[in-house]
Every structure is written in C-alpha cells, then in structure tokens.
Design an enzyme around this catalytic site. Structure first.
Site, PDB file in Angstrom:
ATOM      1  N   HIS A 373       0.775  -1.384  -0.093  1.00 41.58           N
ATOM      2  CA  HIS A 373       0.065  -0.109  -0.054  1.00 41.58           C
ATOM      3  C   HIS A 373       0.946   1.285   0.154  1.00 41.58           C
ATOM      4  CE1 HIS A 373      -4.096  -1.694   0.766  1.00 41.58           C
ATOM      5  NE2 HIS A 373      -3.361  -2.743   1.444  1.00 41.58           N
ATOM      6  N   LYS A 564      -7.812  14.341   4.200  1.00 41.50           N
ATOM      7  CA  LYS A 564      -6.903  12.918   4.315  1.00 41.50           C
ATOM      8  C   LYS A 564      -6.058  13.247   5.451  1.00 41.50           C
ATOM      9  CE  LYS A 564      -5.801  14.023   0.036  1.00 41.50           C
ATOM     10  NZ  LYS A 564      -6.112  12.581  -0.559  1.00 41.50           N
ATOM     11  N   ARG A 565      -5.275  12.173   5.923  1.00 42.54           N
ATOM     12  CA  ARG A 565      -4.195  12.244   7.071  1.00 42.54           C
ATOM     13  C   ARG A 565      -3.271  13.424   6.339  1.00 42.54           C
ATOM     14  NH1 ARG A 565      -3.890   8.530  11.171  1.00 42.54           N
ATOM     15  NH2 ARG A 565      -2.045   9.701  11.587  1.00 42.54           N
ATOM     16  N   LYS A 570       1.361  14.607   0.911  1.00 41.60           N
ATOM     17  CA  LYS A 570      -0.049  14.840   0.592  1.00 41.60           C
ATOM     18  C   LYS A 570      -0.272  16.277   0.251  1.00 41.60           C
ATOM     19  CE  LYS A 570      -1.889  10.868   3.133  1.00 41.60           C
ATOM     20  NZ  LYS A 570      -2.615  10.108   1.986  1.00 41.60           N
ATOM     21  N   THR A 672      -8.219   6.995  -1.967  1.00 43.67           N
ATOM     22  CA  THR A 672      -9.536   6.453  -1.984  1.00 43.67           C
ATOM     23  C   THR A 672     -10.659   7.500  -1.731  1.00 43.67           C
ATOM     24  OG1 THR A 672      -9.181   5.680  -0.017  1.00 43.67           O
ATOM     25  CG2 THR A 672      -9.084   3.889  -1.636  1.00 43.67           C
ATOM     26  N   LYS A 676     -14.487   8.840  -3.520  1.00 44.46           N
ATOM     27  CA  LYS A 676     -15.745   9.218  -2.840  1.00 44.46           C
ATOM     28  C   LYS A 676     -16.200  10.576  -3.383  1.00 44.46           C
ATOM     29  CE  LYS A 676     -13.670   6.588   0.894  1.00 44.46           C
ATOM     30  NZ  LYS A 676     -12.752   6.558   2.005  1.00 44.46           N
TER      31      LYS A 676
HETATM   32  C1  NBG Z   1      -2.355   3.824   1.845  1.00 41.34           C
HETATM   33  C2  NBG Z   1      -2.029   4.876   0.692  1.00 41.34           C
HETATM   34  C3  NBG Z   1      -3.089   5.221  -0.239  1.00 41.34           C
HETATM   35  C4  NBG Z   1      -3.911   3.944  -0.647  1.00 41.34           C
HETATM   36  C5  NBG Z   1      -4.347   3.204   0.714  1.00 41.34           C
HETATM   37  C6  NBG Z   1      -5.405   2.288   0.492  1.00 41.34           C
HETATM   38  C7  NBG Z   1      -1.283   3.228   3.921  1.00 41.34           C
HETATM   39  C8  NBG Z   1      -0.121   2.864   4.230  1.00 41.34           C
HETATM   40  N1  NBG Z   1      -1.212   3.392   2.768  1.00 41.34           N
HETATM   41  O1  NBG Z   1      -2.899   5.906  -1.328  1.00 41.34           O
HETATM   42  O2  NBG Z   1      -1.221   5.774   1.131  1.00 41.34           O
HETATM   43  O3  NBG Z   1      -5.203   4.647  -1.063  1.00 41.34           O
HETATM   44  O4  NBG Z   1      -3.503   2.937   1.403  1.00 41.34           O
HETATM   45  O5  NBG Z   1      -4.681   1.219  -0.540  1.00 41.34           O
HETATM   46  O6  NBG Z   1      -2.148   3.573   4.521  1.00 41.34           O
END
Ligand code: NBG
Length: 839
Positions: A373, A564-565, A570, A672, A676
């Site tokens: 991920h 987002k975080r 980002k 993701t 949305k």
């Molecule tokens: C995150 C990525 C995102 C991705 C999501 C789901 C972690 C380690 N990774 O870009 O930063 O959409 O995973 O796949 O949280």
C-alpha cells in the site's frame, strides 16, 4: 408465549425486506428492547436508550442472516477468503445495516412517528475508529463488497480498546484525546470466549530428537496471552449474506496461574494480566511510518497467530485435513502488518503438525497473497533482528531458514551476482540487521499486488524490482475502490434518490450503470435538480461548520475540500500557499472576478509528526487572518474541520464542489477519498498520481483539472539536482507568499513560528511544492473560471459521477476473487425458524 416474546420474534423475523415491513411490530420491538435491554421506559429514556433499543432490534434482524450464513458456510465447507488487516475503519453500523436490510426509510418513519429525532439517534453511535486512514477504510469497503457479492469471507483484526485518537484544535494546534469508543458498550459485537486461543511470546527454542528419531523444535515462551474473538456481522446490501468481522482482544491466558496469588504476589499476578491486556489496548496512530516498537510487533503477531489458529480450528470442525489448508482458505495480507503470518503458518505446520518443511512451504505459499500500500521508503516495515529474536525466537529461526533456501535459489539463478542476494534477502545486512517484512510477504505469497496502475508499475521498477523480475506473473495491479452503499446511498441520500429516479436502483450493486447519467447531462431540467442537490448538501454542511468555525460560510461559494491524513507528501501546505496567494491578490486589489471560495481542510497528524502538526497550525493561522479580514472574508474562507473521520467524511464528500488530490506524483499509492468525491459529483484538481490518473482516464481530460510534474519528471528533476530556491527567485507571487509567512503575519508577529516551514521549502523541499506552485495556482484559477459557467460545471459534475463505476470496491473485489483468491459466491438461504437449525 408472552406478548413480549412474540413481538420480538416478529420484529426479528418479519421485516426481511421492505415489502413485508411491519411498522407496528418494529415499534413494539423498540419499546420491548427499551424495557428489557435498557431497563427504561419512555418518560425516562434518553437518546442513548432509544439508540440502543433500536440497535438491538436491528441486530436481531441481522442475526438471523448471520446465523443462516454461518450455517450455509459450515454445511458446504466452502472456500473462504480470510482477510488479515491490522486496521478496519468501519464507520457507524446502524445506518449502514438499515440501508442493507432495505428498511432505512421505513425505520426512519417509525422513529419519526414515535416523536423521536432519527438523525439524533444515529449520531449516538461513536464510530469504531480502528484504523488510521486509507488502508483501514479500504479494508472496511472490502468487507462490505465481499458480503454484497456473497463471497464467503472472514475478516480478522484487532479489537483495540482505544482506536485512533480524537483530534481537538486548541489555539490552532492539534491536541489528541483518547478515543473511548467502548464507553457505552458495543451492541454490535458478540464475544466468543469459547473460541479463545493462547499465544506465546518471548522465551527461547529447544531443538531435540523425538521418540521416532525426528528433529523437532520446541518453543518455550516467556509468557502466554489469550486472544478472545469479538465478532461483528457484516451484512451485504439487500443480501442474506452476513460475513464476520472477527477482532481479537488480548487477555490473561486461560491457564493464568493463580498460584502466584497464593504465594502472596497479588500485585505481580495482576500486573501480568494488565501486561497481557496491553496488547490490544491501543492502535498505533501512525500512517505510513514505522516506529519499530516492540509492542507493535507483539500486536501483529498476536492477531495473526490468533487468526491462523482459528482457521485451523475451523478446518477441524469441518473435518478438513490440515494439508488442505490452502484449499479452504485464501489468506490476504493487507500490507506487511500481518506478514509474520508466513512464518507463523510454517511454525504451526512444521512444529505442531509435524509436516515436512517442503510440504509446509508449498501450503504456505499457496495460502497467502500480499497487497502493498505504499511507496514511501520510511513506511516499509523492518524489525531489528535482536528485537525480533526477543519477541519471536522461533519465527526468527524460521525466517532464517526460509531465507537460506531462497538465497540459494538466487545464487543458482544469478550466478556471480551478489547484488541480487543483498537486494532481495529477507534480512537487511547493511548495518544493524533488520528483518524486511515486505520481502517475507513477497517470498511467502503466490500473488503480490499494488493498488493502482502507477503504483504497481513503480513497485515493479523501484520497490521490489528483484521479485518482479524473478516472478513477473505474481505481480499485478488491483486498483482500489470504495463502496457506493456507504459513500453514495448512505452519505448522500438526495443524490441517490435522483440517481435511482433516473436509472432505477440497479446502480447500487452495479455501479457501471451510472453511465446512464451521461445522457442526462444534456438535460437542463436534470442539471437543475443535480445542482439543487449539491446546494442542499452544501447548506447542511454550512450549518454544521458554523459550530466549528467563527462566522458564516457562503453556501454559494466553491466548496474546495482537502481531507485526508496530514502528511508532507500529500501537500496540504501547497494548497495553503495558494490560499495565501489569493489573499495577497485581494489585498492588492489584483483580485480577478473569481467566485468566492471556502477551502475546507480536515485530517489528523500522527502525534509525533511535528512538521504535520505545524501544517495544521499554519492552516488555522491563515484562516484566522483571512476569515477576519473584512476586505477578503466574503470571498475567501478557510475552515479546518476537527477530527476528520468516517462520519464527517459522509457529510463532507457530498457537499464538495472541488476535490483536492495534490500529492507529489509518485508518492500516493492510490488514494480512495478521490473516488468518494468523484462519485458525489465533485470535480478533481489533482496531480498525475495514484488512482487520480485512472479517474482522469475515466472522466476524460476535459472533465479533470490536472497539474504539476509527472512522476517521471519528478525523478528527472531529482537526478538533475532540484533547487527550490530557483523557483522562489523567479516567481514574484511565490516570493511574496513566502515573505508573508516569514513576516509573522500569521503568527501574531512571531517570525520564528513558521521559520522551520519556510527554511525547509527554500532549501530542501523534498516534496517539490515550489516546483509545482505555479502550475497549481494557474490551474486553481482555471477552476474558478470554469465554476463561473454554471451549466458547464454541472455537466462536468454529472459526467464525473456517471463515470465512477470503475471505482466501486465491488469491481475491485471481483478482480481479487477471479485473479488471486479463486473463490466463488455462495447465496445464502434464510432459515425459517430456529428449530430447523437445532436438529
Ligand atoms: C495507503 C495509501 C493510499 C491508499 C491506501 C489504500 C497506507 C500505508 N497506505 O494511497 O497511502 O489509497 O493505502 O490502499 O495507509
């Protein structure tokens, strides 16, 4: 039978679907639950009481499907997906279960008729925040799709007592408070102490020869911990299938030695119990960063071992021999957090079931598949060998053995190329020795996947090139998706209604049907209605925001949302640079006649991530200046929504006009949230990163605002030597923005507060903000111009939703089922009465 019993049974069995919904039975059942579960009655009952009463009614309806599903799986011994994830960000269950039962509006009416506030009851549920961000929420969307697609599945994880912290903003800074989501109990779960398992930790191993002369290994642990499963039903949309989310809570071992009490060491004994419970106490609040904490490794091993032992128990129950483990279960590793499962399954098969290494290895490899991920090097998990030995001595031996055999294979294959061995070894030997969890996951899996096309390509080229070369057929891309049930139907009922009116309700289970909306984009009356929905959602949001931010937000302004975080890659700070640039323009009378904008931010920073916390402070500080300046406040607003989570996401995505997806290209694996927003008709301003690329491909370049360097261009720049200061020296607007931050204007005159921020940008800028600044600002201005042309904007908005079908997690899960798991759906028959199951 008493009246009470009969009404409960009616309610639990009656309203199987909308057609047979019996309002009177449900109302009676709610009062019964109020009485029997809450020991309350209407004059005394609080919203919490009513919420709990309602949940217990709904739970009864779900339980019937749950038991029917368990029965169907048990009787057919069907092949099952076991999803292993350290995180699940489920969001509140009540609304979703009502939606999936098909009785949402009916129950809302019952509650209204009782004179209660349905939304207030929904708001009583504190969401289980058992995840950090994208990865945990993806797991939640996946379990929703698995159930809806009727795929036999078990989702395993950890029942953290404290989930992700609650974020408060004090004086512009993030302050964390513990998340006590279990404070009022959790009515959705059922504990299963009878299926508890013991877990070993620490100690040493003993090698010996058994009576038959075979070499054996015994692990003598330093301590034992017990895992107790807590099960939550996951209902499919309008399906009888209810799968299980099985979360493990750590407790003192079954064989907890109370003799210590007798020896008088009462505190010692209790301390042992507390130490055990610690394992599932708290979620580590870092996304994308590994901290290498011993407790974290223990947590990972704890839930993985519990889950694998649970699968072995299920095999035994169903009379399936252990050597068919991989036929019964397809086990998915959600990132490397559960990667220790590879070594654990080997240990169980070899040490407990006395299988040969070769047989065990074949089963293991056929069992696991691994999803990566992240592309961030600092997020790739590695454990110091010494720490690993201390916690899992037997597993370290097993990993060494796997590695020895693997490296021998490499030596034969790549004769005289030592670099391959070093590059791909499970042990990083470049300094202090580390166990590389991603390599363990790769070697122990028959399939490896990335979460978007670009991400998978970069994995292949940069992160695991050796593995990609060795086993090209194992690596594939599975672009992420999100569930349209929660993210459209539940979050945006107005839009869902409009979609259903235009297309029928098939889109909820087959999102490609939204393509049918394309035709409506040319229908002026439809466009008006589409716009009215967005306006109404924005109005709702405005009302909510009034509680969090001083002053009134203009619902006619562009709602420009970045949630987002908080992370440097980002680039929330790139967005704030633009806000400052706009502010300066207005102050200097240069402002174009762009529409007013409300820039809404939300997201949590890892508590130890100081730079991310400084970004939050900067956003709030800029907001304070801009929002209070009478010259600008009507045209530009900055809002930071505290404590962004699933619940707030459900409110924000439907209200957004513009979705900001502005990570540095090559850094965001997929994203993701971007999906949305798109489903809910927001347009995207985004870099060519992660799934943004595929979103743009689907909606068409003319319906997407892309900007910035591509990942290839970033790489080139980096190789050439990137000098951020060049951009600052050659762009007067950028220089003015930087100077304004330096001046202390946003810090009540304190020029030192944001100095680290400015210094970093000018001399280092690892995420290329300055390189992308010009392109970003120009594109943002283009967004503003486009918004002025309402008809065009609305058309684009409709097309964005219409072309979001690819990003349903149903599509993603169907791909995993076909290409990785090899599992088939099984439709579940509802049992008619309990008696039929009792024979
Ligand atoms: C995150 C990525 C995102 C991705 C999501 C789901 C972690 C380690 N990774 O870009 O930063 O959409 O995973 O796949 O949280």
């Amino acid at each position: 039978m008493s009246d009470n019993r009969s009404s409960l049974l009616e309610a639990s069995q009656g309203p199987a679907d909308t057609e047979s919904f019996d309002s009177d039975a449900v109302r009676r059942a709610i009062f019964d639950k109020l009485f029997f579960v809450r020991a309350s009655y209407p004059r005394l009952a609080t919203n919490t009481d009513y919420y709990m009463a309602l949940v217990h009614c709904v739970r009864d309806m779900v339980l019937r499907r749950w038991v029917s599903t368990a029965a169907a799986y048990t009787e057919t011994q069907v092949r099952t997906v076991a999803y292993l994830s350290a995180e699940y960000l489920m969001g509140p269950h009540l609304g979703n279960n009502l939606l999936n039962l098909g009785i949402y509006d009916e129950v809302r009416n019952v509650i209204d008729d009782m004179g209660l506030d349905f939304d207030a009851l929904l708001a009583e549920e504190s969401e289980p925040g058992l995840g950090n961000g994208g990865l945990g929420r993806l797991a939640a969307c996946f379990v929703d799709s698995l159930a809806t697609l009727e795929i036999p599945a078990l989702a395993y994880g950890i029942r953290y007592e404290f989930g992700i912290f609650e974020q408060h903003i004090v004086d512009g800074w993030q302050v964390e408070r513990t998340d006590k989501w279990l404070r009022f109990g959790n009515p959705w779960e059922i504990a299963r102490p009878e299926w508890a398992v013991d877990i070993k930790l620490g100690g040493w191993t003993e090698h010996y020869t058994d009576e038959l002369g075979r070499r054996r290994v015994r692990w003598v642990p330093e301590r034992l911990v017990q895992g107790v499963p807590h099960d939550t039903p996951i209902l499919g949309y309008r399906r009888n299938t209810a799968n299980t989310l099985r979360l493990w809570r750590a407790d003192a071992p079954k064989s907890f030695d109370f003799s210590v009490f007798n020896r008088g060491d009462y505190y010692g004994a209790v301390a042992q119990k507390v130490a055990s419970e610690n394992l599932s106490k708290v979620l580590y609040p870092n996304d994308e960063q590994e901290q290498g904490k011993e407790l974290r490794l223990q947590q990972q091993y704890f839930f993985v071992s519990c889950s694998l032992q649970d699968m072995l128990r299920i095999l035994e129950t169903q009379g399936i021999p252990v050597d068919r483990f991989h036929e019964k279960f397809a086990v998915q590793l959600n990132d490397t957090h559960p990667a220790i499962g590879v070594a654990e399954l080997m240990r169980l098969l070899v040490d407990k079931f006395f299988m040969t290494w070769e047989d065990a290895w074949e089963i293991t490899r056929k069992t696991f598949a691994y999803t990566n991920h992240t592309l961030l090097p600092e997020a790739l998990e590695q454990w110091p060998v010494d720490l690993f030995r201390r916690v899992l001595p037997r597993h370290l031996e097993i990993i060494f053995e796997i590695n020895k055999r693997f490296l021998d294979e490499l030596r034969v294959r790549y004769i005289a190329d030592d670099s391959k061995v070093n590059e791909m070894s499970l042990i990083n030997e470049s300094g202090e020795r580390y166990v590389r969890m991603a390599h363990l996951a790769c070697v122990g899996s028959h399939a490896i996947n990335g979460v978007a096309e670009l991400h998978t390509r970069l994995l292949r080229e940069q992160v695991i090139p050796g593995f990609a070369q060795l086993w090209p057929e194992r690596l594939s891309s599975k672009t992420n998706g999100v569930t349209p049930r929660r993210w459209i139907a539940l979050a945006n009922p107005r839009l869902a209604e409009l979609m259903t009116e235009a297309l029928g309700d098939g889109w909820l289970r087959d999102l490609d049907q939204l393509r049918g909306l394309e035709a409506f984009a040319e229908d002026a009356a439809f466009r008006d209605r589409w716009r009215a929905v967005k306006q109404a959602n924005k109005h709702d949001m405005m009302t909510r925001m009034r509680r969090h931010s001083a002053g009134l937000v203009d619902p006619l302004s562009v709602f420009d949302v970045l949630v987002k975080r908080i992370h440097e890659y980002k680039r929330q700070h790139l967005s704030i640079l633009f806000v400052i640039a706009q502010y300066l323009r207005m102050k200097n009378g240069l402002a174009d006649d762009l529409p007013p904008r409300t820039v809404i931010y939300g997201g949590k920073a890892a508590p130890g991530y100081h730079f991310a916390k400084l970004i939050i402070k900067l956003i709030n500080s800029v907001g304070e200046v801009v929002n209070n300046d009478p010259q600008t406040r009507d045209r530009l607003r900055v809002v930071f929504m505290p404590n962004f989570n699933v619940t707030i996401g459900q409110q924000l995505y439907p209200a957004a006009d513009l979705s900001e997806q502005i990570s540095l290209a090559g850094k965001e694996a997929s994203g993701t949230g971007n999906m949305k927003f798109q489903m809910n008709g927001a347009l995207t301003i985004g870099t060519m990163d992660g799934a943004n690329i595929e979103i743009r491909e689907e909606v068409g370049a003319q319906n997407f605002f892309d900007f910035g360097l591509t990942s290839a261009a970033v790489q080139r720049r980096r190789e050439e030597g990137y000098r951020p200061r060049d951009f600052y020296e050659n762009d007067a607007e950028l220089a003015a923005v930087i100077h304004l931050i330096e001046s202390g204007l946003f810090a009540h005159g304190d020029a030192s507060l944001f100095k680290p921020f400015v210094d970093q940008l000018l001399d280092y800028d690892p995420y290329f903000l300055l390189a992308d600044f010009r392109s970003y600002c120009d594109t943002q201005r283009h967004v503003g111009e486009t918004y002025q042309d309402t008809e065009r904007w609305v058309r684009m908005s409709i097309l964005n939703s219409a072309r979001s079908g690819k990003f349903s997690s149903d599509r993603t899960i169907a791909e995993y089922c076909r290409e990785i798991w090899d599992v088939q759906p099984l439709s579940v028959d509802l049992f008619v009465d309990h008696e039929s199951l009792m024979q």
